[in-house]
Write a protein that holds these residues in place. Sequence first.
Motif, PDB file in Angstrom:
ATOM      1  N   MET A  14     -38.656   4.292  37.870  1.00  0.00           N
ATOM      2  CA  MET A  14     -38.491   3.079  38.661  1.00  0.00           C
ATOM      3  C   MET A  14     -39.515   3.027  39.800  1.00  0.00           C
ATOM      4  O   MET A  14     -40.171   2.029  40.014  1.00  0.00           O
ATOM      5  CB  MET A  14     -37.081   3.066  39.230  1.00  0.00           C
ATOM      6  CG  MET A  14     -36.770   1.835  40.002  1.00  0.00           C
ATOM      7  SD  MET A  14     -35.081   1.971  40.607  1.00  0.00           S
ATOM      8  CE  MET A  14     -35.079   0.691  41.826  1.00  0.00           C
ATOM      9  N   ASP A  25     -30.112   0.248  38.820  1.00  0.00           N
ATOM     10  CA  ASP A  25     -31.345   0.477  38.037  1.00  0.00           C
ATOM     11  C   ASP A  25     -31.862   1.889  38.253  1.00  0.00           C
ATOM     12  O   ASP A  25     -32.216   2.596  37.318  1.00  0.00           O
ATOM     13  CB  ASP A  25     -32.456  -0.478  38.517  1.00  0.00           C
ATOM     14  CG  ASP A  25     -32.441  -1.779  37.743  1.00  0.00           C
ATOM     15  OD1 ASP A  25     -31.495  -1.969  36.957  1.00  0.00           O
ATOM     16  OD2 ASP A  25     -33.361  -2.594  37.940  1.00  0.00           O
ATOM     17  N   LYS A  41     -29.709   4.535  36.795  1.00  0.00           N
ATOM     18  CA  LYS A  41     -29.895   4.600  35.348  1.00  0.00           C
ATOM     19  C   LYS A  41     -31.151   5.400  35.018  1.00  0.00           C
ATOM     20  O   LYS A  41     -31.145   6.234  34.127  1.00  0.00           O
ATOM     21  CB  LYS A  41     -30.017   3.177  34.796  1.00  0.00           C
ATOM     22  CG  LYS A  41     -29.796   3.123  33.310  1.00  0.00           C
ATOM     23  CD  LYS A  41     -29.941   1.719  32.787  1.00  0.00           C
ATOM     24  CE  LYS A  41     -29.801   1.714  31.293  1.00  0.00           C
ATOM     25  NZ  LYS A  41     -30.085   0.384  30.746  1.00  0.00           N
ATOM     26  N   SER A  42     -32.227   5.140  35.792  1.00  0.00           N
ATOM     27  CA  SER A  42     -33.501   5.795  35.483  1.00  0.00           C
ATOM     28  C   SER A  42     -33.456   7.296  35.781  1.00  0.00           C
ATOM     29  O   SER A  42     -34.258   8.049  35.244  1.00  0.00           O
ATOM     30  CB  SER A  42     -34.639   5.128  36.256  1.00  0.00           C
ATOM     31  OG  SER A  42     -34.604   5.490  37.610  1.00  0.00           O
TER      32      SER A  42
END
Lengths: 179, 150
Positions: free
Chosen positions: A1, B24, B27-28
Amino acid sequence: MFTHILLPTDGSNLSQAAIQKGVQLAKSLKAKITGISVMAEQKYYLYQTDIIVQVREETVKQHKLQAHRNLSAIEKAAQEACVPCETVCETSDHPYEAIIRIAEKSGCDLIMMASHGQRGVKRASSSRSSRCSMVFSAGQFLVGRHLDHGRKLAHAGVLKRRARQFFTYQLCHHGSFFI
Amino acid sequence: MFKHILLPTDGSPLSDAAVEKGIDFAKSINAKVTGLCVVPKEYPSYYDAEFSGGVKERAEKERAEAECKANAKIHLSALAKVAQGAGVACDVVMETSDQTYEAIVNVAEQKGCDLIMMASHGRRGVAAFLLGSETQKVLTHSKVPVLVYR
């Protein structure tokens, strides 16, 4: 990310701990890092006595040395963890501004820095970069805190305060300052 | 590196964005998340008893608290839904406290979270002085790393 992490350092132990954490995080995210050290700007004054000029030159030299030491610590940590790394040395009166500028310029999507976590009077009287940059920036900030170092280093921030324009950080650290 | 992320929310759009980013991120890195909503605590006021025996005021406060709790439930269930959608293990907590930052710091410690991820409204000047920033206080008081989403 996160693909590009900015690691600002002031050379304090707290910063060192944040760097270690930052490199670990970069490794686990397969991100690259950019290290930055911000030196205080040395202004010219109305009364240019020899001693002030001399002290300023010496101070700039010391600042540069210190910045390089701080940045090489980041490079070393990155090398050990096999994380791609580059370093920037900036000069600014307000470290938070330089940190934000470089973050935007190099396209960092995360800034990871330590916070001395000062409260009360100490906080009001000291320049605290992570507090400022957080408020003004459009990026994201990961502020690492470490239990062991929390209070011990609080005084460093107070020393950093510029009581006069030539009351410099380095001079404070060497224990000799003049007003 | 991080295993358990605390996501405090106040239901504002900024907070929602931070929650989404947080999920997010979780999750990563294969972390689990805990959603937290802090409801302000209502104290009986000294003046309440002066007029009408405080009955009306107490009822008003109870109503306000119930409304806050209902809102908190909505925010938390929205958070749980987003987490479920992303396939991230999620737990939600509702706390009642008059000091939001304290509740956040305490829950992070109790639940063993290793990261707090929250938004900051980024108030400056007078607004910052009057309203302050919970994120700022969390940053000052927390021993757990804080990721501020802006």
